[in-house]
Every structure is written in structure tokens, then in C-alpha cells.
Design a protein around this motif. Structure first.
Motif, PDB file in Angstrom:
ATOM      1  N   GLY A  15      14.612  52.083  38.397  1.00 51.12           N
ATOM      2  CA  GLY A  15      15.923  52.265  38.992  1.00 51.12           C
ATOM      3  C   GLY A  15      16.921  51.240  38.498  1.00 51.12           C
ATOM      4  O   GLY A  15      16.636  50.433  37.600  1.00 51.12           O
ATOM      5  N   LEU A  16      18.097  51.270  39.101  1.00 47.59           N
ATOM      6  CA  LEU A  16      19.141  50.361  38.680  1.00 47.59           C
ATOM      7  C   LEU A  16      19.878  49.798  39.890  1.00 47.59           C
ATOM      8  O   LEU A  16      19.886  50.374  40.974  1.00 47.59           O
ATOM      9  CB  LEU A  16      20.118  51.071  37.744  1.00 47.59           C
ATOM     10  CG  LEU A  16      20.814  52.343  38.232  1.00 47.59           C
ATOM     11  CD1 LEU A  16      22.100  52.015  38.978  1.00 47.59           C
ATOM     12  CD2 LEU A  16      21.113  53.284  37.065  1.00 47.59           C
ATOM     13  N   LEU A  17      20.483  48.643  39.672  1.00 46.95           N
ATOM     14  CA  LEU A  17      21.337  47.987  40.645  1.00 46.95           C
ATOM     15  C   LEU A  17      22.460  47.276  39.906  1.00 46.95           C
ATOM     16  O   LEU A  17      22.287  46.879  38.745  1.00 46.95           O
ATOM     17  CB  LEU A  17      20.567  46.945  41.463  1.00 46.95           C
ATOM     18  CG  LEU A  17      19.646  47.407  42.577  1.00 46.95           C
ATOM     19  CD1 LEU A  17      18.868  46.215  43.130  1.00 46.95           C
ATOM     20  CD2 LEU A  17      20.439  48.073  43.696  1.00 46.95           C
ATOM     21  N   ARG A  18      23.578  47.096  40.584  1.00 46.72           N
ATOM     22  CA  ARG A  18      24.668  46.314  40.036  1.00 46.72           C
ATOM     23  C   ARG A  18      24.997  45.195  41.015  1.00 46.72           C
ATOM     24  O   ARG A  18      25.396  45.458  42.156  1.00 46.72           O
ATOM     25  CB  ARG A  18      25.901  47.170  39.802  1.00 46.72           C
ATOM     26  CG  ARG A  18      27.005  46.426  39.034  1.00 46.72           C
ATOM     27  CD  ARG A  18      28.300  47.178  39.056  1.00 46.72           C
ATOM     28  NE  ARG A  18      29.260  46.683  38.078  1.00 46.72           N
ATOM     29  CZ  ARG A  18      30.573  46.767  38.225  1.00 46.72           C
ATOM     30  NH1 ARG A  18      31.087  47.332  39.300  1.00 46.72           N
ATOM     31  NH2 ARG A  18      31.375  46.315  37.275  1.00 46.72           N
ATOM     32  N   LEU A  19      24.806  43.972  40.565  1.00 52.51           N
ATOM     33  CA  LEU A  19      25.138  42.817  41.371  1.00 52.51           C
ATOM     34  C   LEU A  19      26.583  42.404  41.101  1.00 52.51           C
ATOM     35  O   LEU A  19      27.059  42.496  39.969  1.00 52.51           O
ATOM     36  CB  LEU A  19      24.207  41.652  41.076  1.00 52.51           C
ATOM     37  CG  LEU A  19      22.704  41.909  41.219  1.00 52.51           C
ATOM     38  CD1 LEU A  19      21.940  40.616  40.978  1.00 52.51           C
ATOM     39  CD2 LEU A  19      22.379  42.495  42.572  1.00 52.51           C
ATOM     40  N   SER A  20      27.234  41.936  42.138  1.00 49.55           N
ATOM     41  CA  SER A  20      28.587  41.423  42.015  1.00 49.55           C
ATOM     42  C   SER A  20      28.638  40.008  42.549  1.00 49.55           C
ATOM     43  O   SER A  20      27.870  39.640  43.440  1.00 49.55           O
ATOM     44  CB  SER A  20      29.571  42.290  42.797  1.00 49.55           C
ATOM     45  OG  SER A  20      29.608  43.604  42.306  1.00 49.55           O
ATOM     46  N   LYS A  75      40.083  39.624  38.508  1.00 50.98           N
ATOM     47  CA  LYS A  75      39.566  39.774  39.867  1.00 50.98           C
ATOM     48  C   LYS A  75      38.677  38.613  40.286  1.00 50.98           C
ATOM     49  O   LYS A  75      38.124  38.631  41.389  1.00 50.98           O
ATOM     50  CB  LYS A  75      38.772  41.084  39.979  1.00 50.98           C
ATOM     51  CG  LYS A  75      39.601  42.338  39.748  1.00 50.98           C
ATOM     52  CD  LYS A  75      38.730  43.584  39.892  1.00 50.98           C
ATOM     53  CE  LYS A  75      39.558  44.844  39.690  1.00 50.98           C
ATOM     54  NZ  LYS A  75      38.725  46.067  39.817  1.00 50.98           N
ATOM     55  N   ASN A  76      38.529  37.614  39.408  1.00 52.35           N
ATOM     56  CA  ASN A  76      37.604  36.505  39.689  1.00 52.35           C
ATOM     57  C   ASN A  76      36.228  37.038  40.077  1.00 52.35           C
ATOM     58  O   ASN A  76      35.642  36.631  41.095  1.00 52.35           O
ATOM     59  CB  ASN A  76      38.150  35.599  40.803  1.00 52.35           C
ATOM     60  CG  ASN A  76      39.098  34.542  40.274  1.00 52.35           C
ATOM     61  OD1 ASN A  76      39.341  34.467  39.062  1.00 52.35           O
ATOM     62  ND2 ASN A  76      39.648  33.735  41.149  1.00 52.35           N
ATOM     63  N   ALA A  77      35.725  37.947  39.271  1.00 48.92           N
ATOM     64  CA  ALA A  77      34.459  38.597  39.592  1.00 48.92           C
ATOM     65  C   ALA A  77      33.496  38.533  38.415  1.00 48.92           C
ATOM     66  O   ALA A  77      33.903  38.587  37.246  1.00 48.92           O
ATOM     67  CB  ALA A  77      34.694  40.050  39.989  1.00 48.92           C
ATOM     68  N   LEU A  78      32.244  38.439  38.753  1.00 48.97           N
ATOM     69  CA  LEU A  78      31.141  38.429  37.794  1.00 48.97           C
ATOM     70  C   LEU A  78      30.192  39.548  38.192  1.00 48.97           C
ATOM     71  O   LEU A  78      29.983  39.799  39.385  1.00 48.97           O
ATOM     72  CB  LEU A  78      30.423  37.081  37.841  1.00 48.97           C
ATOM     73  CG  LEU A  78      29.204  36.901  36.955  1.00 48.97           C
ATOM     74  CD1 LEU A  78      29.624  36.789  35.480  1.00 48.97           C
ATOM     75  CD2 LEU A  78      28.430  35.658  37.372  1.00 48.97           C
ATOM     76  N   TYR A  79      29.612  40.206  37.187  1.00 46.17           N
ATOM     77  CA  TYR A  79      28.724  41.325  37.467  1.00 46.17           C
ATOM     78  C   TYR A  79      27.423  41.204  36.679  1.00 46.17           C
ATOM     79  O   TYR A  79      27.371  40.570  35.632  1.00 46.17           O
ATOM     80  CB  TYR A  79      29.409  42.646  37.084  1.00 46.17           C
ATOM     81  CG  TYR A  79      30.757  42.852  37.722  1.00 46.17           C
ATOM     82  CD1 TYR A  79      31.931  42.630  37.002  1.00 46.17           C
ATOM     83  CD2 TYR A  79      30.863  43.239  39.050  1.00 46.17           C
ATOM     84  CE1 TYR A  79      33.171  42.794  37.584  1.00 46.17           C
ATOM     85  CE2 TYR A  79      32.106  43.413  39.645  1.00 46.17           C
ATOM     86  CZ  TYR A  79      33.254  43.182  38.908  1.00 46.17           C
ATOM     87  OH  TYR A  79      34.486  43.343  39.495  1.00 46.17           O
ATOM     88  N   LEU A  80      26.406  41.850  37.196  1.00 44.57           N
ATOM     89  CA  LEU A  80      25.147  41.982  36.464  1.00 44.57           C
ATOM     90  C   LEU A  80      24.647  43.412  36.678  1.00 44.57           C
ATOM     91  O   LEU A  80      24.221  43.763  37.774  1.00 44.57           O
ATOM     92  CB  LEU A  80      24.098  40.976  36.935  1.00 44.57           C
ATOM     93  CG  LEU A  80      22.799  40.982  36.120  1.00 44.57           C
ATOM     94  CD1 LEU A  80      23.065  40.460  34.695  1.00 44.57           C
ATOM     95  CD2 LEU A  80      21.735  40.130  36.790  1.00 44.57           C
ATOM     96  N   GLN A  81      24.739  44.213  35.637  1.00 47.78           N
ATOM     97  CA  GLN A  81      24.197  45.567  35.672  1.00 47.78           C
ATOM     98  C   GLN A  81      22.729  45.498  35.278  1.00 47.78           C
ATOM     99  O   GLN A  81      22.409  45.016  34.184  1.00 47.78           O
ATOM    100  CB  GLN A  81      24.967  46.467  34.712  1.00 47.78           C
ATOM    101  CG  GLN A  81      24.446  47.896  34.664  1.00 47.78           C
ATOM    102  CD  GLN A  81      24.667  48.637  35.968  1.00 47.78           C
ATOM    103  OE1 GLN A  81      25.749  48.587  36.545  1.00 47.78           O
ATOM    104  NE2 GLN A  81      23.640  49.338  36.435  1.00 47.78           N
TER     105      GLN A  81
END
Length: 117
Positions: A15-20, A75-81
Motif C-alpha cells: 500500500g501507500l501513504l503520504r506523510l506531511s 506552504k512551509n510544508a514537507l512531504y514523504l510519498q
């Protein structure tokens, strides 16, 4: 700099998840950032990091080709797909920002990722 990770959960293998990571602070966009994880009984490890402008990325060998780090400085945002998740990816994931000296000096509370087999 304050950081708060979100987006974790329970998923099946494959599966997959996206962290913010929501970041606050005037200098966040000038800092390199990264994602760390710590599994029970193991040391914390750097999973991926990204330069301040997003041009340069690093991935730990076990996640190459499956995880993608990105950032949106507006947006001062970091992500990890995270794709093709494996049970061994189970850990608490935290985001971090580098200090002016270059080392990771700011940490947010983590988010739990659990991958079932």
C-alpha cells in the motif's frame, strides 16, 4: 522552527501513504529538511532529506525507488510519498530541519506508520 508530522496510519503491504510535515518559522524555506524513522528496538535513521530549494535529495538505500521526498516552501510544508510499503517500513516517522550549522537541530513529533503483512 516548529514541526508537526501527520499522515501516518495502518496499511497493508504494498500500500501507500503520504506523510506531511507542517513547519512554522521565518527561516524554514532556507533550511534543508528530512524524514527520519525509528522502529522499536532500533536506532533512529535518516530516510530521506531534501535541500532548501528542493534541488537535491537523498534516500536511504532501502527506500530508493519507493519513497519520494518533496517540499512546498510557499506552504512551509514537507512531504514523504511512500509507495510499495513493506512491513519493515513500520516505524514512527518524524520530520526534521537543519540548523544554520548544517546538522538536524529541529524535530517534530512523529507519526506512526504500521505496515501489515
Amino acid at each position: 522552527v516548529q514541526l508537526q508530522a501527520s499522515g501516518g496510519g495502518l496499511v497493508q503491504a504494498g500500500g501507500l501513504l503520504r506523510l506531511s510535515c507542517a513547519a512554522s518559522g521565518r527561516t524554514v524555506s532556507l533550511r534543508g529538511m528530512g524524514w527520519f524513522r525509528q522502529a522499536p528496538g532500533k536506532e533512529r535513521e535518516l530516510v530521506a532529506d531534501i535541500s532548501s530549494g528542493g534541488e537535491t535529495t537523498y534516500y536511504e538505500d532501502s527506500v530508493k525507488g519507493r519513497f519520494t521526498i518533496s517540499r512546498d516552501n510557499a506552504k512551509n510544508a514537507l512531504y514523504l510519498q511512500m509507495n510499495s510499503l513493506k512491513p519493515e517500513d513500520t516505524a514512527v516517522y518524524s520530520c526534521a530541519a537543519r540548523s544554520r550549522m548544517g546538522a538536524f537541530g529541529f524535530w517534530g513529533q512523529g507519526t506512526q506508520v504500521t505496515v501489515s503483512s
